[in-house]
Motif scaffolding. Structure first.
Motif, mmCIF file in Angstrom:
data_model
loop_
_atom_site.group_PDB
_atom_site.id
_atom_site.type_symbol
_atom_site.label_atom_id
_atom_site.label_comp_id
_atom_site.label_asym_id
_atom_site.label_seq_id
_atom_site.Cartn_x
_atom_site.Cartn_y
_atom_site.Cartn_z
ATOM 1 N N LYS A 159 -28.067 -9.736 11.659
ATOM 2 C CA LYS A 159 -26.837 -9.935 12.360
ATOM 3 C C LYS A 159 -26.638 -10.872 13.423
ATOM 4 N N ALA A 160 -25.581 -11.877 13.569
ATOM 5 C CA ALA A 160 -25.611 -12.872 14.669
ATOM 6 C C ALA A 160 -25.071 -12.175 15.774
ATOM 7 N N PRO A 161 -25.072 -12.071 16.781
ATOM 8 C CA PRO A 161 -25.513 -11.623 18.249
ATOM 9 C C PRO A 161 -23.618 -11.572 18.777
ATOM 10 N N ALA A 162 -23.709 -9.834 19.149
ATOM 11 C CA ALA A 162 -21.911 -9.321 19.370
ATOM 12 C C ALA A 162 -21.954 -11.003 20.193
ATOM 13 N N PRO A 163 -20.879 -11.273 20.610
ATOM 14 C CA PRO A 163 -20.187 -12.093 21.419
ATOM 15 C C PRO A 163 -20.248 -11.323 23.210
ATOM 16 N N LYS A 171 -47.503 -21.805 -0.772
ATOM 17 C CA LYS A 171 -46.885 -20.444 -0.351
ATOM 18 C C LYS A 171 -46.030 -19.722 0.406
ATOM 19 N N GLN A 172 -45.050 -20.557 0.603
ATOM 20 C CA GLN A 172 -43.686 -20.276 1.744
ATOM 21 C C GLN A 172 -43.510 -21.059 1.396
ATOM 22 N N TYR A 173 -42.160 -21.143 1.774
ATOM 23 C CA TYR A 173 -40.585 -21.756 1.518
ATOM 24 C C TYR A 173 -39.186 -21.376 2.182
ATOM 25 N N GLU A 174 -38.723 -21.818 2.915
ATOM 26 C CA GLU A 174 -37.325 -21.315 3.984
ATOM 27 C C GLU A 174 -36.242 -22.157 3.658
ATOM 28 N N LEU A 175 -35.700 -20.650 2.736
ATOM 29 C CA LEU A 175 -34.306 -20.964 2.586
ATOM 30 C C LEU A 175 -33.096 -20.874 3.390
ATOM 31 N N THR A 176 -32.627 -22.156 4.114
ATOM 32 C CA THR A 176 -31.776 -22.141 5.176
ATOM 33 C C THR A 176 -29.928 -22.159 4.362
ATOM 34 N N GLN A 177 -29.066 -22.674 5.881
ATOM 35 C CA GLN A 177 -27.878 -22.532 5.786
ATOM 36 C C GLN A 177 -27.550 -21.262 5.097
ATOM 37 N N LEU A 178 -27.950 -20.212 5.681
ATOM 38 C CA LEU A 178 -27.010 -18.706 5.003
ATOM 39 C C LEU A 178 -26.318 -18.097 5.973
ATOM 40 N N VAL A 179 -26.380 -17.305 6.122
ATOM 41 C CA VAL A 179 -24.569 -16.958 6.125
ATOM 42 C C VAL A 179 -25.157 -15.827 7.484
ATOM 43 N N PRO A 180 -25.170 -15.396 8.745
ATOM 44 C CA PRO A 180 -25.276 -14.161 9.198
ATOM 45 C C PRO A 180 -25.023 -12.867 8.288
ATOM 46 N N GLY A 181 -26.067 -11.961 9.067
ATOM 47 C CA GLY A 181 -25.632 -10.187 7.827
ATOM 48 C C GLY A 181 -24.924 -10.602 6.333
ATOM 49 N N ARG A 182 -25.176 -11.110 5.515
ATOM 50 C CA ARG A 182 -25.019 -10.534 4.550
ATOM 51 C C ARG A 182 -26.544 -9.986 3.586
ATOM 52 N N LEU A 183 -26.013 -10.068 2.631
ATOM 53 C CA LEU A 183 -26.880 -9.469 1.582
ATOM 54 C C LEU A 183 -27.362 -10.543 0.700
ATOM 55 N N TYR A 184 -28.441 -10.410 0.530
ATOM 56 C CA TYR A 184 -28.920 -12.039 -1.062
ATOM 57 C C TYR A 184 -30.240 -11.643 -1.316
ATOM 58 N N GLU A 185 -30.360 -11.986 -2.553
ATOM 59 C CA GLU A 185 -31.492 -11.697 -3.562
ATOM 60 C C GLU A 185 -32.288 -13.194 -3.919
ATOM 61 N N VAL A 186 -33.788 -12.433 -3.883
ATOM 62 C CA VAL A 186 -34.165 -14.116 -3.857
ATOM 63 C C VAL A 186 -35.342 -13.525 -4.817
ATOM 64 N N VAL A 195 -40.313 -11.509 2.325
ATOM 65 C CA VAL A 195 -39.473 -12.429 3.237
ATOM 66 C C VAL A 195 -39.652 -11.935 4.545
ATOM 67 N N GLN A 196 -39.014 -12.867 5.104
ATOM 68 C CA GLN A 196 -38.840 -12.848 6.954
ATOM 69 C C GLN A 196 -37.297 -12.775 6.568
ATOM 70 N N ALA A 197 -36.134 -11.844 7.141
ATOM 71 C CA ALA A 197 -34.638 -12.585 7.379
ATOM 72 C C ALA A 197 -34.250 -12.717 8.483
ATOM 73 N N ARG A 198 -34.017 -14.025 9.046
ATOM 74 C CA ARG A 198 -33.611 -14.513 10.290
ATOM 75 C C ARG A 198 -31.867 -14.345 9.557
ATOM 76 N N MET A 199 -31.269 -14.491 11.092
ATOM 77 C CA MET A 199 -29.608 -15.101 11.411
ATOM 78 C C MET A 199 -29.466 -15.891 10.003
ATOM 79 N N GLU A 200 -29.758 -16.923 10.092
ATOM 80 C CA GLU A 200 -29.089 -18.378 9.440
ATOM 81 C C GLU A 200 -30.312 -18.660 7.798
ATOM 82 N N SER A 201 -31.212 -18.188 7.847
ATOM 83 C CA SER A 201 -32.380 -17.978 6.814
ATOM 84 C C SER A 201 -33.336 -16.866 6.404
ATOM 85 N N LEU A 202 -34.297 -17.194 5.255
ATOM 86 C CA LEU A 202 -34.993 -16.429 5.056
ATOM 87 C C LEU A 202 -36.285 -17.280 4.129
ATOM 88 N N VAL A 203 -37.517 -16.862 5.357
ATOM 89 C CA VAL A 203 -38.825 -17.108 4.947
ATOM 90 C C VAL A 203 -39.377 -16.368 4.316
#
Length: 818
Positions: free
Chosen positions: A813-817, A776-791, A714-722
């Motif tokens: 995590k989302a970048p700090a302002p 062999k690949q799928y992207e889960l979208t519309q997630l919240v940055p910096g949260r713990l998820y289980e797949v 799983v490749q973790a991004r700010m708002e999605s998991l690949v």
């Protein structure tokens, strides 16, 4: 009447000298004067391009004709030459000088500097160009030294490319050995290319814009006109196409005689001839003539036959048909545009134009002929979709055709940086603004080289602002703002002078930096050797030594202090420290920098795990390496802990830091195990991951239950998991996959309690997402940055769902302002 030819002026007499008859076309279209023949008095000793011609002796060959120079690019300096070519008319004007029995090619001078570009230089047969390298308006006087490059590489001289004593570059197109106008094949690769120079002046170095040198060419016709039959009062249309440099001028001939200028005869720049209200005397052979400085070519002839009105069955009562529709066109601001529309019907249709966006067509757009739109000087405001509508008179029958016009605008510097003079250790700010379509990107040069931002030198505001702090002597010189888009580039330069007062203290000496821990360094130095008694304080500066756009930090230090402990640094990171001394008169030079590498720390996070079972007695544990921002040093080992879910006994095993998976063997089938991992550096192990539960497959009914998918990553991004994976063992027995995911709550994240995921649907936020077996690949979208998820991913067949591969981890995590 003087003929302006680049850098020089050829003075042409308004009347031919006595004894000189008419001018005729001779070898390669040159005119030659009758006896007595003129000669050139050449000002070669006074600089290239300055030649005064007089009619006294028989050594001058002068081509005559009307001069029609091509326009400069938008925003170009009219004093510079962007194209070297002969006139569009025939015969063509040029001048050649004879010295010692050798024919000297025509010369044109082109000035390269920080300005609008790229310049285009097209050399015709036996033509030459002198490229001058200038400091431009940034300095007075010529450069002290010039260096040239071609296509980014060092320039090599040869017979047709020489460096002149004054630093200019002379290049020419050699004469073909067979006497033709074609370019010598060997010369194409040697002469053609992008030339630029570095002009060295007393304040620094300036890089010029590029001059793209091409040899004039004229290819064969790729499209010849075709014969046709047209009724009287109808419209005939011939078309030809040919490529050349410079762009050839297209004209048309009938019976091998140039067509007269009549309103009925419309010649478009794209090689189209329209004949309106065709008459019987229009019948005959037509051909297309293409002319440029390289050559002249004639197309094949096409016959126009004229039929009596109504005699062609195909046109009687014909519905509206658009014979020639407008085409999508992209031009640069200032160029002319013709949008063609030719329609056919019986009776003759009316043609009108509208903009698709409903805006009125600009008043400077005129109708050429009866149905074509002409924009003499296209501007960005002319961009849009234009619709041609042809209506059949007294009916509702109509046809439309649309085309998009895109007008680009080359960059123009609207606010140029200004020359600055600053004392050492102060701050300088250069501001640059540019316009263009599309909006140009900005970049900066320092003394002719790309600027490398660091902690002291920052580029802000989308590139339009350059800020230099703690100015030193190394910052002096020229700064160039370069604006670029697909239509061209523009450049503006300004100098920075660094003022150093007398009596300033010298730089602090023997600066050392000693790591105390993973986040602290002790910096020490000795007082300056000169004017040490005048010092009122120091400033300590530091930044990361690697990477781009690093922030520089600084501390003010009292006069009686020569060491400082710097804290809150990052582990396993290179830092650079330097010290500046201050007196009432100003700042010293910066000290020699000291480099230090902070010590390793334990990792600040655990790797993200995925679990799967290739058989009932094994669990495959896989993880991703930690990024440097979390590892806090080089990971040298991993520790995997595991045990049965309800028992206190925990087993532990360690693997090397270059491993990314481990198989736990000899486990019990159909049992729930818990697994966790921790990473270790030389400083020790970091905190372990949460316990992750996994049920091993059952020994019974194994022929029907699919094993878990392999290599779940799983490749973790700010708002999605690949999510990616490989098929389980015996993939032919599966029908597809089911994918589940959920967000782990804060309480569960704290204590790690979670019912084990075996087979089947449980309390998952989303799922199952059913996927085909080839996926062999799928992207889960519309997630919240910096949260713990289980797949969870399971394979299924026609009987039941298989065992799960499970992953748990956090999104970025989302970048700090700012």
């Amino acid at each position: 009447m003087p003929i302006d030819w680049g850098g020089g002026v050829i003075k042409q007499h308004s009347t031919l000298p006595s004894g000189c008859g008419s001018w005729g076309r001779l070898r390669r279209g040159r005119g030659r004067c009758c006896s007595p023949k003129p000669v050139a008095r050449s000002g070669l000793g006074e600089g290239a391009g300055n030649h005064l011609l007089s009619w006294t002796c028989p050594a001058l060959v002068l081509r005559m004709g009307r001069v029609s120079p091509r326009p400069h690019p938008p925003g170009a300096d009219p004093g510079s030459v962007h194209e070297v070519s002969r006139a569009s008319s025939s015969p063509q004007p040029s001048a050649e000088w004879v010295r010692g029995g050798l024919l000297l090619p025509q010369e044109t001078t082109v000035e390269l500097r920080c300005g609008v570009g790229p310049l285009q230089v097209i050399l015709g047969p036996e033509q030459a160009a002198v490229l001058n390298c200038s400091l431009g308006a940034a300095a007075t006087g010529p450069p002290t030294r010039v260096t040239w490059s071609k296509d980014g590489d060092t320039l090599l001289e040869h017979d047709h490319l020489h460096l002149l004593p004054n630093g200019s570059l002379w290049l020419s197109q050699p004469l073909a050995p067979n006497g033709s106008d074609e370019a010598v094949p060997e010369a194409v690769g040697v002469i053609e290319g992008s030339y630029s120079c570095l002009a060295h002046g007393p304040l620094g170095v300036l890089a010029s814009q590029a001059a793209v040198v091409k040899l004039a060419t004229l290819a064969d016709f790729s499209l010849h006109p075709e014969s046709q039959t047209v009724e009287e009062n109808g419209t005939a249309r011939f078309e030809c196409h040919i490529e050349g440099l410079p762009a050839p001028i297209i004209s048309w001939e009938k019976d091998q005689v140039t067509l007269p200028e009549e309103p009925r005869l419309i010649t478009l720049p794209n090689g189209v001839l329209q004949i309106l209200d065709v008459q019987e005397n229009d019948a005959g052979p037509y051909r297309c003539v293409a002319t440029n400085s390289a050559s002249q070519r004639f197309s094949q002839e096409a016959l126009l036959s004229v039929a009596h009105r109504g005699s062609l069955a195909s046109t009687r009562g014909q519905d509206v048909v658009i014979v020639a529709a407008p085409e999508n066109t992209t031009v640069v601001s200032g160029q002319s545009v013709v949008m063609e529309c030719v329609a056919s019907a019986d009776p003759t249709p009316f043609v009108s134009w509208v903009r698709q966006d409903g805006k009125p067509i600009s008043t400077d757009v005129i109708v050429l002929g009866r149905t074509n739109l002409l924009i003499a000087s296209a501007q960005p405001r002319h961009s849009g979709v234009y619709v041609c509508r042809a209506n059949k008179p007294r009916t509702r029958d109509f046809a439309t055709a649309a085309a998009e016009l895109r007008v680009l605008a080359a960059p123009a510097i609207t606010q140029a940086p200004e020359a600055l003079s600053r004392t050492r250790a102060s701050t300088a700010r250069f501001v640059c603004r540019a316009s263009g379509e599309p909006q140009p990107a900005l970049r900066w040069l320092h003394n002719g080289a790309p600027l490398r931002p660091n902690g002291r030198v920052k580029v802000q505001g989308g590139g339009g602002s350059l800020v230099i702090t703690q100015i030193g002597l190394q910052d002096a010189g020229y700064y160039q703002c370069v604006a670029e888009n697909i239509a061209g580039m523009a450049c503006a330069a300004a100098s920075l002078a660094v003022v150093v007062r007398e009596g300033l203290p010298s730089a602090p000496t023997r600066v050392t930096a000693t790591p105390l821990s993973s986040s602290a360094v002790l910096v020490a130095w000795e007082r300056p050797e000169l004017h040490s008694e005048q010092i009122i304080g120091f400033s300590l500066h530091y930044q990361k030594a690697r990477g781009m756009d690093n922030v520089e930090y600084q501390f003010a230090v009292n006069n009686d202090t020569t060491e400082l402990q710097v804290r809150d640094l990052e582990p396993n990171t290179d830092y650079e420290f330097y010290v500046v001394a201050y007196s009432q008169l100003g700042a010293s030079r910066t000290s020699t920098p000291a480099l230090v590498h902070t010590l390793d720390d334990v990792p600040s996070a655990a790797p993200q795990l995925s679990l799967s079972s290739p058989n009932p007695s094994d669990i495959r544990v896989a993880w991703l390496p930690l990024p440097p921002s979390l590892s806090n040093g080089q990971v040298v080992k991993y520790k995997i802990e595991y045990g049965l879910g309800k028992e206190d006994q925990i087993f532990s095993t360690e693997v090397r830091g270059n491993e990314t998976q481990l198989t736990l063997n000899s486990l019990q089938p159909n049992k729930v195990y818990r697994v966790r991992i921790s990473a270790g550096t030389a400083a020790g192990f970091g905190a372990p991951s949460q316990w992750m539960q996994h049920r091993t497959p059952s020994m019974h009914n194994q022929s029907h239950v699919p094993f878990a998918p392999a290599e779940l990553k799983v490749q973790a991004r700010m708002e999605s998991l690949v999510v990616s994976w490989q098929p389980p063992p015996h993939p032919t027995q599966i029908s597809g996959y089911k994918l589940y995911w959920r967000e782990v709550g804060a309480e569960e994240e704290a204590n790690g309690n979670r019912p084990p995921g075996g087979r089947g649907d449980q309390a998952w936020d989303v799922g199952p997402i059913r996927l085909k077996k080839k996926v062999k690949q799928y992207e889960l979208t519309q997630l919240v940055p910096g949260r713990l998820y289980e797949v969870k991913l399971v394979a299924f067949n026609k009987h039941e769902d298989g065992y799960a591969a499970v992953w748990k981890g956090k999104t970025e995590k989302a970048p700090a302002p700012d």
